[in-house]
Design a protein around this motif. Structure first.
Motif, mmCIF file in Angstrom:
data_model
loop_
_atom_site.group_PDB
_atom_site.id
_atom_site.type_symbol
_atom_site.label_atom_id
_atom_site.label_comp_id
_atom_site.label_asym_id
_atom_site.label_seq_id
_atom_site.Cartn_x
_atom_site.Cartn_y
_atom_site.Cartn_z
ATOM 1 N N GLN A 90 0.792 -1.235 0.000
ATOM 2 C CA GLN A 90 0.000 0.000 0.000
ATOM 3 C C GLN A 90 0.825 1.287 0.000
ATOM 4 O OE1 GLN A 90 -1.794 0.973 4.191
ATOM 5 N NE2 GLN A 90 -2.177 -1.176 3.801
ATOM 6 N N MET A 122 -0.584 4.847 -1.521
ATOM 7 C CA MET A 122 -0.967 6.000 -0.708
ATOM 8 C C MET A 122 -0.281 7.266 -1.237
ATOM 9 S SD MET A 122 -1.606 4.562 3.034
ATOM 10 C CE MET A 122 -3.244 3.862 3.182
ATOM 11 N N ARG A 167 -2.161 8.421 -4.226
ATOM 12 C CA ARG A 167 -3.376 9.192 -3.941
ATOM 13 C C ARG A 167 -3.028 10.671 -3.731
ATOM 14 N NH1 ARG A 167 -8.674 7.759 -0.343
ATOM 15 N NH2 ARG A 167 -9.405 9.885 -0.048
ATOM 16 N N LYS A 214 -6.942 -4.744 -5.082
ATOM 17 C CA LYS A 214 -7.896 -3.646 -4.859
ATOM 18 C C LYS A 214 -7.306 -2.263 -5.169
ATOM 19 C CE LYS A 214 -7.310 -2.129 -0.118
ATOM 20 N NZ LYS A 214 -7.945 -1.910 1.172
ATOM 21 N N ARG A 245 -14.034 -3.049 4.202
ATOM 22 C CA ARG A 245 -14.190 -1.597 4.099
ATOM 23 C C ARG A 245 -15.413 -1.189 3.270
ATOM 24 N NH1 ARG A 245 -8.709 -2.135 5.671
ATOM 25 N NH2 ARG A 245 -8.667 -3.806 4.142
ATOM 26 N N TYR A 257 -16.863 2.212 3.832
ATOM 27 C CA TYR A 257 -16.155 3.321 3.177
ATOM 28 C C TYR A 257 -16.604 3.445 1.727
ATOM 29 C CZ TYR A 257 -12.376 5.819 0.826
ATOM 30 O OH TYR A 257 -11.665 6.692 0.051
ATOM 31 N N LEU A 297 -9.896 11.730 3.903
ATOM 32 C CA LEU A 297 -8.537 11.227 3.666
ATOM 33 C C LEU A 297 -8.014 10.487 4.903
ATOM 34 C CD1 LEU A 297 -6.105 11.100 1.772
ATOM 35 C CD2 LEU A 297 -5.349 13.310 2.672
ATOM 36 N N TRP A 353 -9.899 7.260 5.656
ATOM 37 C CA TRP A 353 -9.478 6.167 4.763
ATOM 38 C C TRP A 353 -8.145 5.586 5.224
ATOM 39 C CZ3 TRP A 353 -5.319 6.565 0.991
ATOM 40 C CH2 TRP A 353 -5.179 5.412 0.214
ATOM 41 N N TRP A 354 -7.180 6.461 5.548
ATOM 42 C CA TRP A 354 -5.871 5.987 6.022
ATOM 43 C C TRP A 354 -6.054 5.127 7.272
ATOM 44 C CZ3 TRP A 354 -2.700 6.540 10.380
ATOM 45 C CH2 TRP A 354 -1.348 6.209 10.204
ATOM 46 N N GLU A 387 -7.516 1.734 6.449
ATOM 47 C CA GLU A 387 -6.514 0.837 5.856
ATOM 48 C C GLU A 387 -5.561 0.265 6.902
ATOM 49 O OE1 GLU A 387 -6.583 -0.462 3.046
ATOM 50 O OE2 GLU A 387 -7.894 0.828 1.855
#
Ligand SMILES: [Zn+2]
Lengths: 258, 335
Positions: free
Chosen positions: A177, A181, A184, A221, A250, A253, B215, B218-219, B222
């Motif tokens: 990840q 990140m 993003r 994902k 998730r 979300y 943001l 979401w972090w 995860e």
């Protein structure tokens, strides 16, 4: 001092022990001994402590306190100070080779390179090396974002290079990840580009790469997550539906951002 | 299915309430063990974790009788320093971290009158620096954890006016990162524990508008890994204590439903020592009071029926304690 040395090297978390050493240093500074080399002792003792407990907050702080005090009393330009700072930078590199996610060491390193006046370019180079050594080094990705952010607006040429770096990472390790990140954040920076053509081009090329990775790694994902923020309304819903089934933990979300 | 319903499923391990209370009671007795000696410097935090754990389980009075309670409180009294600060143990230097622990313990026992409020407020406010940050003691270490400790303790004492709250919050904002999280200082990497302290400080200071909820949420989401537990940073192992640091932050943001709560609960419950009590960081490790408290506190945020006293995600104290003190509760109540 021998007693506190034993205490702080066996129980480095005991702040009070470190405080006694700081007091002794300050007291010594007022005596005729002022010129003696007090810092080597403090650096030596805190190094022993850190070797046993590399994540000890008080040990790291004692080291920072020692170097700060050297700078304050001798000045940044002093030869002794510069040599010490260079040695500290090398020590950080060694420790980060052993554990590249030690955030205490990264923080201390930031303080050292700032004191040395190391250039942004050189620091970016260091984070690049750490990332290329290990794409999973989130600490290095973080540091890279912080350097670029501090430099001001991220321009489109820089962004292009950064997108490439992130892509290299997720072609190699699509499930990690860290790079995603960072990606993003790059998308957010791309959206902030002021020239519309540059902005649209950056977003389009990011989308293309994510589609490609998604095709290569259908069960992964992360490219879908990136696509969810880049696609138009219709494809976006499909992507979020797929995410909900791949990553049910998730689902709350995915529903909220739909 | 809501997390609360999941707790009734046969596949969900039970929370060993009796054993955990016995574990906490034993931990506060064993004064002559090596472990006790090695943790002397943070004894006040240890007491807070233990007392708060049994309080949330509704067992405060049963675990600590009147004599034991008095023993604990006079121990806390004796950790006080001249400048109004509290040290982690008797003979240890005062620090912002343990000053908060002391205030929390007095609050839990409803014994706030034992505090010299002016002295504590004087110490805490003297720790704020001109850029809004807080040092932990006069030796100058700066960390966003200390901002949280100072603001939380001052709010509990009703004396937020003693510091520059706006500047404190602006400093926290300067520690915000590319991932929406927060670090210990400007440029410091995001870490779930640090996120809790920064979100908490901003909540107390009334400046949650500094947080990018989508943001950061979401972090935080995860942080959940395959086995259901949460980690503190990307690509790290899960650990029970992050159940609290992550979930409390999500709770303040109204986003606890962004993770699989049932899977998290199962992970926490698997870290219990079902025979001798206590919760460990990961399954089959040695339990300790720290992970016992944060495991139970995490379950509290998910509405576990055996945790009878709901806990506030910002102050990490039972809501009934805050209500008694006239402090309005935090969090959105969603999730
Ligand atoms: Zn832990």
């Amino acid at each position: 001092m021998a007693m506190t040395e034993k205490l702080v090297t066996t129980c480095p978390e005991v702040t009070t022990g470190w405080n006694r050493r700081k007091e002794a240093v300050e007291l010594g500074a007022e005596t005729a001994e002022a010129a003696r080399d007090w810092w080597s002792e403090e650096l030596r003792v805190s190094e022993i402590a850190l070797r046993n407990a590399p994540k000890s907050y008080p040990s790291w702080y004692h080291r920072k306190w020692t170097v700060s005090r050297m700078i304050r009393t001798m000045g940044r330009e002093s030869e002794t100070v510069r040599m010490t700072l260079e040695r500290e930078r090398a020590l950080c590199s060694r420790l980060l080779d052993a554990d590249d996610r030690n955030f205490h060491c990264w923080a201390y390193r930031r303080f050292i390179v700032q004191s040395l006046g190391v250039t942004t370019e050189e620091e970016l180079e260091y984070t690049l090396k750490k990332i290329e050594d290990n794409f999973s080094n989130y600490s290095a990705w973080h540091q890279r974002s912080a350097i670029l952010d501090a430099r001001g607006d991220v321009d489109s040429a820089t962004l292009k290079g950064e997108f490439e770096l992130a892509s290299n990472a997720f072609y190699t390790e699509p499930e990690d990840q860290s790079a995603w990140m960072y990606h993003r954040w790059l998308i957010a920076r791309a959206r902030a580009l002021k020239i519309p053509d540059e902005r649209d081009a950056a977003i389009a090329s990011a989308l293309e790469i994510c589609r490609e990775v998604a095709e290569l790694e259908p069960g992964c994902k992360w490219p879908l997550l990136a696509r969810a923020s880049l696609e138009d309304e219709k494809s976006r819903r499909d992507v979020l539906d797929r995410l909900s089934s791949i990553d049910p933990a998730r689902v709350g979300y995915y529903r909220d951002v739909a | 299915m809501s997390a609360a319903k999941e707790f009734e499923l046969p596949s969900m391990p039970t929370l060993c309430v009796d054993e955990h209370c016995a574990f906490v009671a034993r931990a506060s007795e064993s004064a002559d063990t090596l472990e006790h000696a090695l943790t002397e410097h943070l004894r006040l935090s240890g007491i807070y974790w233990g007392v708060c754990a049994v309080y949330t389980l509704g067992r405060l009075d049963r675990t600590f009788d009147r004599a034991k309670k008095e023993e604990i409180l006079s121990y806390v009294d004796s950790c006080r320093n001249e400048n109004g600060s509290y040290g982690g143990g008797v003979g240890h230097d005062g620090h912002v971290l343990y000053t908060l622990s002391a205030v929390q313990i007095y609050a839990l026992f409803d014994e706030l009158s034992r505090i010299d409020v002016e002295a504590v407020v004087g110490f805490l406010s003297s720790m704020q620096l001109s850029n809004g940050s807080f040092q932990g003691d006069h030796w100058g270490e700066i960390d966003t954890r200390f901002t949280y400790c100072a603001l939380s303790a001052l709010r509990l004492l009703g004396r937020l006016d003693a510091v520059d709250v706006d500047k404190a919050c602006a400093y926290i904002n300067s520690c915000k990162n590319f991932d929406g999280g927060f670090g210990a200082e400007p440029g410091g990497e995001s870490h779930a524990g640090q996120v809790f302290t920064c979100v908490g400080a901003l909540a107390i200071g009334g400046r949650l508008d500094y947080v990018d909820g989508d943001l950061l949420g979401w972090w935080l989401a995860e942080r959940q890994v395959k086995v259901g537990g949460l980690n503190g940073r990307p690509e790290k192992l899960p650990d029970v204590c992050y159940s609290w640091w992550v979930l409390s932050s999500l709770s303040v943001l109204g986003k606890t439903h962004w993770i699989d709560r049932a899977a998290l609960a199962r992970f926490i419950l698997k870290c219990q020592d079902e025979k001798s009590g206590g919760i460990s960081d990961r399954p089959d490790d040695e339990p300790d009071v720290y992970h016992t408290f944060f495991g139970i506190a995490g379950l509290a945020l998910m509405g576990h029926p055996a945790v009878v006293e709901p806990i506030d995600p910002v102050f990490a104290l039972p809501k009934s304690v805050l209500r008694r003190m006239g402090i309005e509760l935090s969090g959105t109540g969603k999730g």
